[in-house]
Design a protein around this motif. Sequence first.
Motif, short mmCIF file in Angstrom:
data_model
loop_
_atom_site.label_atom_id
_atom_site.label_comp_id
_atom_site.label_asym_id
_atom_site.label_seq_id
_atom_site.Cartn_x
_atom_site.Cartn_y
_atom_site.Cartn_z
N ALA A 37 1.19 4.02 -3.13
CA ALA A 37 0.90 5.45 -2.91
C ALA A 37 2.09 6.33 -3.30
CB ALA A 37 0.52 5.69 -1.45
N ARG A 68 4.79 4.59 5.75
CA ARG A 68 3.35 4.29 5.72
C ARG A 68 2.56 5.50 6.20
NH1 ARG A 68 0.10 -0.02 5.07
NH2 ARG A 68 -1.82 -0.09 6.22
N HIS A 69 2.99 6.09 7.31
CA HIS A 69 2.32 7.29 7.82
C HIS A 69 2.42 8.42 6.80
CE1 HIS A 69 0.80 10.25 10.63
NE2 HIS A 69 1.89 10.98 10.42
N CYS A 128 5.27 14.40 11.10
CA CYS A 128 5.83 13.04 11.19
C CYS A 128 6.99 13.09 12.16
CB CYS A 128 6.34 12.57 9.84
SG CYS A 128 5.09 12.14 8.65
N LEU A 159 0.82 -1.21 0.00
CA LEU A 159 0.00 0.00 0.00
C LEU A 159 0.86 1.26 0.00
CD1 LEU A 159 -2.86 -0.98 2.47
CD2 LEU A 159 -2.97 -0.78 -0.02
N THR A 160 1.92 1.25 0.78
CA THR A 160 2.83 2.39 0.82
C THR A 160 3.50 2.56 -0.53
OG1 THR A 160 3.24 2.07 3.18
CG2 THR A 160 4.85 3.37 1.96
N ASN A 182 -3.79 10.34 0.84
CA ASN A 182 -5.10 9.74 1.11
C ASN A 182 -6.07 10.76 1.61
OD1 ASN A 182 -4.66 7.09 0.28
ND2 ASN A 182 -3.63 6.62 2.19
N ALA A 217 2.73 8.26 3.52
CA ALA A 217 1.83 8.00 2.39
C ALA A 217 0.38 8.28 2.76
CB ALA A 217 2.00 6.55 1.92
N LEU A 218 0.00 7.92 3.98
CA LEU A 218 -1.39 8.16 4.41
C LEU A 218 -1.71 9.64 4.52
CD1 LEU A 218 -1.78 5.40 7.16
CD2 LEU A 218 -3.00 5.55 4.97
N VAL A 219 -0.82 10.42 5.11
CA VAL A 219 -1.14 11.83 5.32
C VAL A 219 -0.98 12.67 4.05
CG1 VAL A 219 -0.68 11.81 7.79
CG2 VAL A 219 1.12 12.51 6.23
#
Length: 123
Positions: A9, A115-116, A108, A5-6, A123, A118-120
Amino acid sequence: MPDPLTASALRGRRILVVEDEYMMAEDLRCDLEEAGAQVIGPVPSVADALRLLATEMSIDAAILDVNLRGEKAYPVADVLRERTIPFVLATGYEQWALPEAYKDVPRCDKPVDLRHLALVLFN
């Protein structure tokens, strides 16, 4: 190896890295490239980042170390905001310690967790 997933992204994203600690910058560059991102920089100072931003028009996101050799990276953050480029502040500072104008910016902890990130950012 980043999780799928990372990697999905970050793959193909052009990410500016502004970090003055050489080893931290190199580790982050390697991790981002391993996830398929194209790293712009890393650059170690506000002046270098501003020069790069003046000429580099294709940036998908940025990671800014808040404290660059004793100088705050907020002028770089302001240019990124003007250009609507998403960014995170990579710092050991707590959210409450950031100036009010930057409280809404994702933060961060260092070392940056991809992973964090990519999410912030995406997404």
